[in-house]
Design an enzyme around this catalytic site. Sequence first.
Site, mmCIF file in Angstrom:
data_model
loop_
_atom_site.group_PDB
_atom_site.id
_atom_site.type_symbol
_atom_site.label_atom_id
_atom_site.label_comp_id
_atom_site.label_asym_id
_atom_site.label_seq_id
_atom_site.Cartn_x
_atom_site.Cartn_y
_atom_site.Cartn_z
ATOM 1 N N HIS A 50 3.507 -87.903 39.252
ATOM 2 C CA HIS A 50 4.125 -88.434 38.582
ATOM 3 C C HIS A 50 4.491 -88.450 37.486
ATOM 4 O O HIS A 50 3.506 -88.986 36.593
ATOM 5 C CB HIS A 50 3.907 -89.843 38.604
ATOM 6 C CG HIS A 50 4.863 -91.048 38.454
ATOM 7 N ND1 HIS A 50 5.290 -92.428 38.899
ATOM 8 C CD2 HIS A 50 5.657 -90.904 37.504
ATOM 9 C CE1 HIS A 50 6.117 -93.011 38.211
ATOM 10 N NE2 HIS A 50 6.117 -92.099 37.225
ATOM 11 N N HIS A 52 7.153 -87.615 33.423
ATOM 12 C CA HIS A 52 8.456 -87.548 32.582
ATOM 13 C C HIS A 52 8.558 -86.383 31.515
ATOM 14 O O HIS A 52 7.287 -86.893 30.740
ATOM 15 C CB HIS A 52 8.449 -89.137 32.207
ATOM 16 C CG HIS A 52 8.741 -90.275 33.229
ATOM 17 N ND1 HIS A 52 9.730 -90.583 34.070
ATOM 18 C CD2 HIS A 52 7.294 -90.590 33.314
ATOM 19 C CE1 HIS A 52 9.500 -91.759 34.989
ATOM 20 N NE2 HIS A 52 8.179 -91.488 34.842
ATOM 21 N N PHE A 53 8.499 -84.905 31.869
ATOM 22 C CA PHE A 53 8.566 -83.757 30.735
ATOM 23 C C PHE A 53 9.462 -84.046 30.105
ATOM 24 O O PHE A 53 10.032 -83.452 28.991
ATOM 25 C CB PHE A 53 9.083 -82.641 31.644
ATOM 26 C CG PHE A 53 6.692 -82.360 32.056
ATOM 27 C CD1 PHE A 53 5.948 -83.214 31.603
ATOM 28 C CD2 PHE A 53 6.192 -81.516 32.815
ATOM 29 C CE1 PHE A 53 4.595 -83.367 32.054
ATOM 30 C CE2 PHE A 53 4.905 -81.434 32.312
ATOM 31 C CZ PHE A 53 4.372 -81.870 32.434
ATOM 32 N N ARG A 54 10.667 -85.364 30.079
ATOM 33 C CA ARG A 54 11.499 -85.755 29.513
ATOM 34 C C ARG A 54 13.072 -84.701 28.763
ATOM 35 O O ARG A 54 13.828 -84.779 28.237
ATOM 36 C CB ARG A 54 11.316 -86.017 27.617
ATOM 37 C CG ARG A 54 10.242 -86.912 28.044
ATOM 38 C CD ARG A 54 10.639 -88.314 28.107
ATOM 39 N NE ARG A 54 9.605 -89.361 27.992
ATOM 40 C CZ ARG A 54 9.995 -90.829 28.612
ATOM 41 N NH1 ARG A 54 10.444 -90.943 29.322
ATOM 42 N NH2 ARG A 54 8.589 -91.534 28.874
ATOM 43 N N ASN A 84 14.749 -89.755 35.682
ATOM 44 C CA ASN A 84 15.418 -90.299 34.223
ATOM 45 C C ASN A 84 15.862 -90.148 33.407
ATOM 46 O O ASN A 84 15.119 -89.843 31.775
ATOM 47 C CB ASN A 84 14.689 -91.878 34.252
ATOM 48 C CG ASN A 84 13.013 -92.037 33.905
ATOM 49 O OD1 ASN A 84 12.427 -90.531 34.015
ATOM 50 N ND2 ASN A 84 12.932 -93.067 33.265
ATOM 51 N N GLU A 134 10.986 -92.831 41.693
ATOM 52 C CA GLU A 134 10.938 -93.942 41.007
ATOM 53 C C GLU A 134 12.293 -94.726 41.473
ATOM 54 O O GLU A 134 12.991 -94.220 40.918
ATOM 55 C CB GLU A 134 10.556 -93.530 39.887
ATOM 56 C CG GLU A 134 9.631 -94.180 39.314
ATOM 57 C CD GLU A 134 8.839 -94.091 37.936
ATOM 58 O OE1 GLU A 134 9.685 -93.093 37.108
ATOM 59 O OE2 GLU A 134 7.991 -94.747 37.598
ATOM 60 N N HIS A 168 9.407 -97.844 42.873
ATOM 61 C CA HIS A 168 9.302 -98.130 41.392
ATOM 62 C C HIS A 168 9.364 -99.695 41.684
ATOM 63 O O HIS A 168 10.056 -100.481 41.767
ATOM 64 C CB HIS A 168 9.674 -98.265 39.962
ATOM 65 C CG HIS A 168 9.017 -98.816 38.887
ATOM 66 N ND1 HIS A 168 9.058 -97.900 37.934
ATOM 67 C CD2 HIS A 168 9.701 -100.461 38.985
ATOM 68 C CE1 HIS A 168 8.771 -98.991 36.712
ATOM 69 N NE2 HIS A 168 8.663 -100.553 37.850
ATOM 70 N N HIS A 227 2.562 -95.824 41.219
ATOM 71 C CA HIS A 227 2.274 -97.054 39.860
ATOM 72 C C HIS A 227 1.303 -98.691 40.318
ATOM 73 O O HIS A 227 2.732 -99.488 39.646
ATOM 74 C CB HIS A 227 2.521 -96.541 37.929
ATOM 75 C CG HIS A 227 4.436 -97.411 38.384
ATOM 76 N ND1 HIS A 227 4.589 -97.436 38.905
ATOM 77 C CD2 HIS A 227 5.153 -96.233 38.184
ATOM 78 C CE1 HIS A 227 5.962 -98.427 38.741
ATOM 79 N NE2 HIS A 227 6.299 -96.511 38.047
ATOM 80 N N ASP A 295 1.753 -91.700 35.023
ATOM 81 C CA ASP A 295 3.307 -91.937 34.796
ATOM 82 C C ASP A 295 3.474 -91.730 33.578
ATOM 83 O O ASP A 295 3.721 -92.027 32.714
ATOM 84 C CB ASP A 295 3.286 -93.646 34.816
ATOM 85 C CG ASP A 295 4.704 -93.564 34.919
ATOM 86 O OD1 ASP A 295 5.969 -92.790 34.604
ATOM 87 O OD2 ASP A 295 4.628 -94.739 34.576
HETATM 88 ZN ZN LIG Z 1 7.820 -93.280 36.315
#
Ligand SMILES: [Zn+2]
Length: 429
Positions: A50, A52-54, A84, A134, A168, A227, A295
């Site tokens: 989990h 988030h490398f954006r 996301n 998620e 999520h 999470h 996360d």
């Molecule tokens: Zn996340």
Amino acid sequence: MIIGSATLPDGRERDVRIEDGTIAAVETGLGEPDVDATGKRLFPGAVDAHVHFREPGFPHKETWTTGSKSAAAGGVTTVVDQPNTDPATVTGAAFDEKAALARESHVDYGINGGVSPDWDPDSLFERPLFALGEVFLADSTGDMGIDADRFADAVARASEADVPVTVHAEDAELFDAGALERAGDGTGRDADADAWSAYRTAAAEAAAVERAVEVGADADADLHIAHTSTPAGIDAASEAGATCEVTPHHLFLSRDDLDGLGTFGRMNPPLRSEDRREAVYERVADGTVDVVATDHAPHTRAEKDAGIRDAPSGVPGVETMLPLLLEEARQGRLSYERVRDLVAANPAAIFGLPNKGRIEAGRDADLVLFDPDDARPVRGEELHSKCGWTPFEGRTAVFPELTLLRGEVVYDAREGERFGDADGENVRG
Ligand SMILES: [Zn+2]
């Protein structure tokens, strides 16, 4: 290459021979070592399910280069990126755009597809998805919330395609909007950060887990709850036969830490009471919780330094997960085998990565070498994420001195710091 006399997670001392990126033998007496690991411990590379490398969309927060270097320096050799981004990974074209950027990764990776009102399942399921990532049953603050019908549809489609679903689980119907209204109007990091924990109630988690696992059972789907942050949420997932993960921040931080963290401690789900944190820790220690995943959700300092209603949710963590857990093992609070299971063996088994997660002949030579007595404080400025800060500032941790990905050096801190090439591959091919 031979790594000589390394102590494995189960305490055995063995030599490890690597051939063509694979672990060829784990035995004693394999000959003159290239790396003498006497007194050191060797771990399988961690699989962080989990992050988030954006990219695409938010490269000022993190990139595949900076995020994956941070992973390698923290002993994480496989990451799973969440959908996301901008564009969100909800169509085949968006998947392809992310996959092109991910070729810059220094560690292996999976790419999760997401579900939003705009998703295009036909094109998305044609791609080598890691999982549906998620998926929100409902979310009042995110941009990927979906209604109950679409959630059920997504879970059914994933089950047909034999793709796991990561959920999520927070039911926005059970949030306490009044708690946020009562928060002060302060701006900056010292704003009333605890209001976020009061707003996104603990009850909202268990209720969402219960709804999600019912839908999952109806569709005969493999459900993984992301999470989980409360004992009730963990128990609801575990009793229903779903797997679940806990983040390092829910394991090590509680509402008591928000005085110092301020809005830098805002994330979803939020930090919980110290009593709940201790109950979560017990469930991680006794094996009720399957996975620790980070996360990892970096934002810049400037973005986080805002009022509690405006500060974005999320904290970095990919580089500090394994080091903080190794400190728990050093102190005797968790066994090295438990740590190995939580961050490597279990996520590899749950998500179908038979070549990852364990030090056994035939598996990928994703390996992490560390000195079990070399503990030092975490310093945000020394970490490699683009965001440059950590919620774990000053906590004691045991960092890797060498990380190998399929037998190649991706991070070496034995004489100064050095990173290898960006040779990460999509683990789904
Ligand atoms: Zn996340």
